[in-house]
Design a protein around this motif. Sequence first.
Motif, PDB file in Angstrom:
ATOM      1  N   GLN A 127      -5.408  -7.749  12.228  1.00  0.00           N
ATOM      2  CA  GLN A 127      -4.988  -6.355  12.385  1.00  0.00           C
ATOM      3  C   GLN A 127      -4.868  -5.672  11.024  1.00  0.00           C
ATOM      4  N   ALA A 128      -4.310  -6.390  10.066  1.00  0.00           N
ATOM      5  CA  ALA A 128      -4.172  -5.816   8.725  1.00  0.00           C
ATOM      6  C   ALA A 128      -5.536  -5.475   8.142  1.00  0.00           C
ATOM      7  N   GLU A 129      -6.511  -6.347   8.348  1.00  0.00           N
ATOM      8  CA  GLU A 129      -7.865  -6.084   7.865  1.00  0.00           C
ATOM      9  C   GLU A 129      -8.451  -4.853   8.544  1.00  0.00           C
ATOM     10  N   GLU A 130      -8.190  -4.689   9.835  1.00  0.00           N
ATOM     11  CA  GLU A 130      -8.694  -3.525  10.561  1.00  0.00           C
ATOM     12  C   GLU A 130      -8.111  -2.236   9.981  1.00  0.00           C
ATOM     13  N   TRP A 131      -6.799  -2.263   9.690  1.00  0.00           N
ATOM     14  CA  TRP A 131      -6.173  -1.064   9.118  1.00  0.00           C
ATOM     15  C   TRP A 131      -6.679  -0.793   7.714  1.00  0.00           C
ATOM     16  N   TYR A 132      -6.914  -1.854   6.953  1.00  0.00           N
ATOM     17  CA  TYR A 132      -7.465  -1.657   5.606  1.00  0.00           C
ATOM     18  C   TYR A 132      -8.859  -1.027   5.685  1.00  0.00           C
ATOM     19  N   ASP A 133      -9.680  -1.522   6.592  1.00  0.00           N
ATOM     20  CA  ASP A 133     -11.021  -0.953   6.763  1.00  0.00           C
ATOM     21  C   ASP A 133     -10.939   0.507   7.184  1.00  0.00           C
ATOM     22  N   ARG A 134      -9.965   0.815   8.037  1.00  0.00           N
ATOM     23  CA  ARG A 134      -9.794   2.209   8.445  1.00  0.00           C
ATOM     24  C   ARG A 134      -9.432   3.078   7.242  1.00  0.00           C
ATOM     25  N   GLY A 135      -8.565   2.560   6.376  1.00  0.00           N
ATOM     26  CA  GLY A 135      -8.212   3.309   5.168  1.00  0.00           C
ATOM     27  C   GLY A 135      -9.415   3.577   4.298  1.00  0.00           C
ATOM     28  N   GLU A 136     -10.290   2.574   4.156  1.00  0.00           N
ATOM     29  CA  GLU A 136     -11.504   2.753   3.361  1.00  0.00           C
ATOM     30  C   GLU A 136     -12.392   3.845   3.956  1.00  0.00           C
ATOM     31  N   GLN A 137     -12.489   3.867   5.276  1.00  0.00           N
ATOM     32  CA  GLN A 137     -13.327   4.857   5.941  1.00  0.00           C
ATOM     33  C   GLN A 137     -12.758   6.273   5.802  1.00  0.00           C
ATOM     34  N   LEU A 138     -11.426   6.380   5.802  1.00  0.00           N
ATOM     35  CA  LEU A 138     -10.792   7.699   5.760  1.00  0.00           C
ATOM     36  C   LEU A 138     -10.641   8.246   4.345  1.00  0.00           C
ATOM     37  N   ARG A 139     -10.893   7.427   3.366  1.00  0.00           N
ATOM     38  CA  ARG A 139     -10.555   7.796   1.990  1.00  0.00           C
ATOM     39  C   ARG A 139     -11.252   9.066   1.520  1.00  0.00           C
ATOM     40  N   GLU A 147      -3.828   6.905   3.468  1.00  0.00           N
ATOM     41  CA  GLU A 147      -2.551   6.371   2.967  1.00  0.00           C
ATOM     42  C   GLU A 147      -1.797   5.636   4.067  1.00  0.00           C
ATOM     43  N   ARG A 148      -1.730   6.248   5.252  1.00  0.00           N
ATOM     44  CA  ARG A 148      -1.030   5.596   6.362  1.00  0.00           C
ATOM     45  C   ARG A 148      -1.696   4.269   6.722  1.00  0.00           C
ATOM     46  N   ALA A 149      -3.019   4.254   6.698  1.00  0.00           N
ATOM     47  CA  ALA A 149      -3.733   3.030   7.066  1.00  0.00           C
ATOM     48  C   ALA A 149      -3.474   1.914   6.055  1.00  0.00           C
ATOM     49  N   TYR A 150      -3.526   2.246   4.763  1.00  0.00           N
ATOM     50  CA  TYR A 150      -3.257   1.228   3.745  1.00  0.00           C
ATOM     51  C   TYR A 150      -1.824   0.694   3.884  1.00  0.00           C
ATOM     52  N   ARG A 151      -0.884   1.585   4.095  1.00  0.00           N
ATOM     53  CA  ARG A 151       0.514   1.143   4.235  1.00  0.00           C
ATOM     54  C   ARG A 151       0.682   0.252   5.465  1.00  0.00           C
ATOM     55  N   ARG A 152      -0.032   0.612   6.532  1.00  0.00           N
ATOM     56  CA  ARG A 152       0.061  -0.189   7.743  1.00  0.00           C
ATOM     57  C   ARG A 152      -0.528  -1.578   7.512  1.00  0.00           C
ATOM     58  N   ALA A 153      -1.621  -1.638   6.766  1.00  0.00           N
ATOM     59  CA  ALA A 153      -2.229  -2.928   6.444  1.00  0.00           C
ATOM     60  C   ALA A 153      -1.256  -3.805   5.667  1.00  0.00           C
ATOM     61  N   ILE A 154      -0.553  -3.201   4.718  1.00  0.00           N
ATOM     62  CA  ILE A 154       0.425  -3.939   3.925  1.00  0.00           C
ATOM     63  C   ILE A 154       1.572  -4.435   4.796  1.00  0.00           C
ATOM     64  N   ASP A 155       2.045  -3.571   5.694  1.00  0.00           N
ATOM     65  CA  ASP A 155       3.167  -3.946   6.560  1.00  0.00           C
ATOM     66  C   ASP A 155       2.794  -5.073   7.519  1.00  0.00           C
ATOM     67  N   PRO A 160       0.842 -11.143   1.134  1.00  0.00           N
ATOM     68  CA  PRO A 160       0.665  -9.940   0.317  1.00  0.00           C
ATOM     69  C   PRO A 160      -0.800  -9.526   0.263  1.00  0.00           C
ATOM     70  N   PHE A 161      -1.079  -8.278   0.590  1.00  0.00           N
ATOM     71  CA  PHE A 161      -2.449  -7.779   0.747  1.00  0.00           C
ATOM     72  C   PHE A 161      -2.861  -7.104  -0.563  1.00  0.00           C
ATOM     73  N   TYR A 162      -3.472  -7.888  -1.447  1.00  0.00           N
ATOM     74  CA  TYR A 162      -3.791  -7.413  -2.789  1.00  0.00           C
ATOM     75  C   TYR A 162      -4.639  -6.140  -2.780  1.00  0.00           C
ATOM     76  N   ALA A 163      -5.750  -6.147  -2.070  1.00  0.00           N
ATOM     77  CA  ALA A 163      -6.667  -5.008  -2.086  1.00  0.00           C
ATOM     78  C   ALA A 163      -5.992  -3.742  -1.566  1.00  0.00           C
ATOM     79  N   ALA A 164      -5.153  -3.877  -0.552  1.00  0.00           N
ATOM     80  CA  ALA A 164      -4.469  -2.703  -0.001  1.00  0.00           C
ATOM     81  C   ALA A 164      -3.491  -2.120  -1.022  1.00  0.00           C
ATOM     82  N   TYR A 165      -2.779  -2.971  -1.753  1.00  0.00           N
ATOM     83  CA  TYR A 165      -1.891  -2.483  -2.808  1.00  0.00           C
ATOM     84  C   TYR A 165      -2.690  -1.714  -3.872  1.00  0.00           C
ATOM     85  N   VAL A 166      -3.792  -2.312  -4.319  1.00  0.00           N
ATOM     86  CA  VAL A 166      -4.583  -1.684  -5.382  1.00  0.00           C
ATOM     87  C   VAL A 166      -5.133  -0.342  -4.928  1.00  0.00           C
TER      88      VAL A 166
END
Length: 262
Positions: A127-139, A147-155, A160-166
Amino acid sequence: MLGVSRYVVAGLVAAGFVTPSRGPRREYRFTFQDVVMLRTALKLRAAHIPPRKVIQALSRLRVELPDELPLSGIRVSAVGSNVAVRTGRSQWDAITGQMLLDFEVAEIKGDVVFLDTAPAPRDLAHQAEEWYDRGEQLRTSDLDGAERAYRRAIDLSPQPFYAAYVDLGALLCERERRCADALQVFDVALEHFPEDAALHFNRAIAYEDLGRLGAAEESYRRCLQLEPSYADAHHNLAMLLEKRGDQQGLVRHFNAYRRLTT
């Protein structure tokens, strides 16, 4: 199967909630989206959601609902006077798209299955990977959504989700007056990855944008201590030392930058 009477189905079709095709015997042929709309409309009206909100929410959901079942499943429900959509553990307002139906869809061997109970725990890492991918698409199109997608991926991520933090920190630092928020993200990330040169470099940029030059210099130096060949850190530190009147430091780090990039 749906718990919706023939009368209700006919009413929803007439109201334009669903647009089924006709079979050889003039029977209705519903798509997956149609089935979702029927069951959802019934539950939302039963929860006393105003018809106007039901129409707005279902219209948007119908457009966005994929033909194929999403991996994380979909739930639609009434939350107070609002209509909420949930995929996995994530929930947002169906009308505004703000992160926040009781209808759920799950995939089992290719069949569509309607569940009345709460969903079983999902693979949080997936699920975290899915939210991270969504953040990349929305960027490039929706910075707030990214921003919401990256934060959701981290949560959601169990680790610890390194790429999402960066990427979240970089996104915030690119936005006007958000470097302080970016700095908080990098500080949390460094609690998990204290020896990562890129995080120290990014934190230095945030400090510099905030006018905290002493802290920025310290972060650039820490970056170079961990990775002496980090060319951009040499360049930025050289420019920073020039601002601070350190000509010797400027020359030393600018020369190091030139050696590494030629």
